[in-house]
Design a protein around this motif. Structure first.
Motif, PDB file in Angstrom:
ATOM      1  N   GLU A 192      -5.876   3.751  -7.059  1.00 18.18           N
ATOM      2  CA  GLU A 192      -6.106   2.351  -6.691  1.00 18.18           C
ATOM      3  C   GLU A 192      -6.534   1.525  -7.897  1.00 18.18           C
ATOM      4  O   GLU A 192      -6.111   0.372  -8.064  1.00 18.18           O
ATOM      5  CB  GLU A 192      -7.147   2.266  -5.572  1.00 18.18           C
TER       6      GLU A 192
ATOM      7  N   PRO B 200      -3.550  -0.415  -2.728  1.00 15.57           N
ATOM      8  CA  PRO B 200      -4.447   0.384  -1.890  1.00 15.57           C
ATOM      9  C   PRO B 200      -3.767   1.607  -1.286  1.00 15.57           C
ATOM     10  O   PRO B 200      -2.574   1.587  -0.975  1.00 15.57           O
ATOM     11  CB  PRO B 200      -4.870  -0.593  -0.785  1.00 15.57           C
TER      12      PRO B 200
ATOM     13  N   GLY C 186       0.821  -1.197   0.000  1.00 16.96           N
ATOM     14  CA  GLY C 186       0.000   0.000   0.000  1.00 16.96           C
ATOM     15  C   GLY C 186       0.855   1.247   0.000  1.00 16.96           C
ATOM     16  O   GLY C 186       2.085   1.187   0.093  1.00 16.96           O
TER      17      GLY C 186
ATOM     18  N   LYS D  83      -9.099   7.228  -5.758  1.00 19.11           N
ATOM     19  CA  LYS D  83      -9.827   6.158  -6.447  1.00 19.11           C
ATOM     20  C   LYS D  83      -9.129   5.778  -7.741  1.00 19.11           C
ATOM     21  O   LYS D  83      -8.947   4.593  -8.052  1.00 19.11           O
ATOM     22  CB  LYS D  83     -11.272   6.604  -6.722  1.00 19.11           C
TER      23      LYS D  83
END
Length: 509
Positions: free
Chosen positions: A216, A222, A195, A213
Motif C-alpha cells: 500500500e 489499497p 484496489g 503494508k
C-alpha cells in the motif's frame, strides 16, 4: 436513463480466481438487494452454457447469472471464442457461430465489429440492472495485445468502471505480479484501479501484514481483501487447465472408480461435476493408455473437434483399451462428441472442424456422424429409460453434427417429438447428446447403484441434490468473500469513482 453501477475484476494472469470473485460478488450484490448481472465481453473457453432461448455463451457467465438468480442472456457474453486447433477458433457472436478465424485474422479484421458488439451489449445490460460485475481475461498488462484488446481496460473504459486487480498468492510472487501489472498499465488505466484482492491465501494472515503494508505504501493502492483458499469450491470451471489438478490414478479406498478420457479438445467437462460430490466416487482424468486401467465407469466427454480427438484415441492406444473394456462389459457412457466417437465413422466433408474429412470411430454403436455447418444449441428434456426405470431428465445440446443409425437401436432419451442417444439392453453402453445428463439426481443415482450392485455393494438411496449443493456453494463463496474483503469500502469506492471520473468511452466509427 439511470445506468447500472459497474465494477470490473481483472487479474494478474489467467486462473488468478477472477471468475470466482465475480461469482461471489454477483451473489453478494443480489443478497444486498441489487439486481445484478455479470458481463464478460469476450471469453475463450471450451465449456459453454446454453441460454433459455438456445444461445451459447461462456460457462462462467451462465454460472454467474445463476449466482445472481437471473436468466443468462448473450448480452452477458456477446463474443465466445472456442479453439478448434491449428491456431484457429470458432467465433460465436451473440450465441451463434459466426465463422472460424485464425488469431491474426480475428485481431486484424474483427476488432471494430467486436468493439461495437461489446458496446451495444453492455449498454443494454446497464439500462436493465442496478449493478454489473465485469470480468476481464488473462492480464491487462499484455503490452503486445494492448492496442487491439477487447476484454480488459478497453472494456473498463466503455463501462467507465473502476477495477479491482486480483492476484493469486498460491502460485508465488503475488506482490511482484501486482506491482508489475500496475506499472505496465497506461497511467489513465492505472487510475481506474481502486484496489487489489489477494486470492487463494493459506495460513496465518498476520504473517502477510508487513507485505500488505509495504504494498500500500509503495503503490498507493489499497488492499481490499485477502481471500483464503477455499478447499472445496462448488463453482464450475471453464478452462481445461484445472484438469491438471485431478489424479489420473485409481483410489482403491473409494467404492466406485470413474475414469474420464481427457482428449486434447475436451469440452463441457462440467458434465462430470456431480460425481465429485458423491462420496463413494473417485473421479480421475486420463490421457494416456497406461493410466486407464479397469474403471467401473468410463466416460467419453464432449469434444470441440471430434475427428482430431478420435484420431488421438487411435494414435495413443486408448481406442484399443476402450474396445477391450467394452468387450468386458465395463459401463461406458459417451456424451456429445464422446457419443459420436462410439459410432463407426465421423465425417467432415467440408472440413468444418478438422482438416481430415473422415475417421473411424470406436465402432461399438452402429451409426455414423456427419459434421454439419449448422450448430444445434438448445435446452432439452425428456424421459431417460434405464432398465425398468423411466426418469425425467433435462440437459442442453451443443453439437455441429447429426448421427444416423445403420440399424434399429434402443434410444436412451424419449422426447416429445424425437429421441436421443442409445442404450444397450444390458445398460453397459450409453450415448447421448445431452450435456448435464448427470446433473439429474435420480438418473445419477440409478447409474451409480447399478455399479454398486454389480460390485456386491449396497445401493445408496436419496443422494444429495446437486442443484442444492451448487446453491450452497454460491452462498459459501459469498460468505467467505464477505468475511475477508472490505465490502463497505468497495461500495464507497465504486460510488466515489462514479462521481469523480468522466467516462472515457471508445468512440464508434
Amino acid at each position: 436513463m439511470k445506468k447500472a453501477v459497474p465494477l470490473m475484476i481483472q487479474g494478474t494472469h489467467s486462473d488468478a480466481g477472477k471468475s470466482a470473485i465475480v461469482t461471489a460478488l454477483c451473489r453478494i450484490f443480489m443478497q444486498d438487494g441489487f439486481r445484478t448481472a455479470p458481463f464478460k465481453s469476450q471469453n475463450m473457453a471450451l465449456n459453454s452454457y446454453i441460454t433459455v432461448d438456445g444461445k451459447e455463451i461462456g460457462r462462467a457467465q451462465g454460472v454467474q447469472a445463476e449466482a445472481a438468480r437471473i436468466s443468462a442472456t448473450t448480452d452477458m457474453n456477446p463474443i465466445l471464442i472456442k479453439p478448434t486447433g491449428a491456431y484457429q477458433s470458432q467465433i460465436v457472436v451473440h450465441g451463434k457461430p459466426y465463422k472460424n478465424m485464425k488469431a491474426g485474422e480475428y485481431r486484424q479484421d474483427f476488432f471494430q465489429q467486436g468493439l461495437t458488439l461489446i458496446q451495444d451489449a453492455y449498454e443494454r445490460l446497464s439500462s436493465s440492472y442496478d449493478r454489473i460485475v465485469i470480468e476481464g481475461a488473462g492480464s491487462p498488462a499484455e503490452i503486445n495485445l494492448y492496442d487491439r484488446e477487447l476484454v480488459n481496460m478497453r472494456v473498463a473504459r466503455i463501462a467507465n468502471a473502476p477495477v479491482i486487480l486480483v492476484g493469486d498468492i498460491e502460485k508465488g510472487g503475488v506482490f511482484a505480479s501486482l506491482v508489475g501489472t500496475l506499472q505496465l498499465l497506461d497511467p489513465v488505466d492505472r487510475n481506474r484501479v481502486i484496489g487489489v484482492i489477494i486470492n487463494k491465501f493459506r495460513g496465518d494472515v498476520s504473517l502477510l501484514e508487513p507485505g500488505l503494508k509495504w504494498f500500500e505504501e509503495y503503490t498507493g493502492v489499497p488492499v481490499l481483501g485477502v481471500v483464503p483458499f477455499i478447499d472445496h469450491l462448488i463453482i464450475e470451471a471453464e478452462d481445461s487447465v484445472v484438469l491438471t489438478n485431478y489424479s489420473s490414478k485409481p483410489d482403491d479406498s473409494i467404492d466406485i472408480d470413474i475414469a474420464v478420457i481427457r482428449h486434447p479438445f475436451i469440452s463441457n467437462f462440467t458434465d462430470i461435476d456431480p460425481f465429485f460430490e458423491e462420496h463413494d466416487c473417485h473421479v480421475r482424468f486420463v490421457n494416456h493408455a497406461a493410466e486407464l486401467g479397469n474403471p467401473d465407469l468410463l466416460i467419453l466427454p464432449g469434444s470441440k473437434n471430434t475427428i482430431e480427438d478420435m484420431l488421438y484415441l487411435h494414435s495413443s492406444g486408448l481406442a484399443n483399451i476402450i474396445l477391450d473394456l467394452a468387450q468386458r462389459e465395463t459401463m461406458i457412457i459417451g456424451i456429445c462428441g464422446g457419443y459420436q466417437m462410439l459410432g463407426n465413422t465421423i465425417e467432415d466433408e467440408h472440413k468444418i472442424e478438422s482438416p481430415h474429412v473422415k475417421t473411424n470411430g470406436l465402432g461399438v454403436v452402429p451409426m455414423k456422424t456427419i459434421i454439419t455447418e449448422e450448430k444445434k444449441t438448445v435446452q432439452s428434456e425428456g424421459i431417460a429409460r434405464f432398465g425398468e426405470n423411466e426418469l425425467p431428465v433435462k440437459g442442453y445440446e451443443i453439437h455441429m453434427g447429426e448421427s444416423y443409425f445403420d440399424k434399429t437401436c434402443e434410444p436412451f432419451i424419449h422426447m416429445a417429438n424425437s429421441q436421443d442417444g442409445i442404450i444397450t439392453e444390458n445398460k453397459k453402453l450409453i450415448g447421448t447428446y445431452f450435456h448435464g445428463i448427470f446433473h439429474n439426481d435420480a438418473l445419477r443415482e440409478v447409474v451409480l447403484n447399478e455399479i454398486r450392485i454389480k460390485k456386491g455393494l449396497e445401493p445408496i438411496l436419496n443422494r444429495a441434490s446437486f442443484a442444492q449443493i451448487k446453491e450452497e456453494g454460491f452462498d459459501l463463496l459469498a460468505s467467505e468473500v464477505r468475511k475477508h474483503v472490505k465490502l463497505d469500502q468497495i461500495y464507497q469506492l465504486c460510488e466515489d469513482f462514479r462521481e469523480k471520473l468522466v467516462p472515457n468511452n471508445e468512440v464508434k466509427d
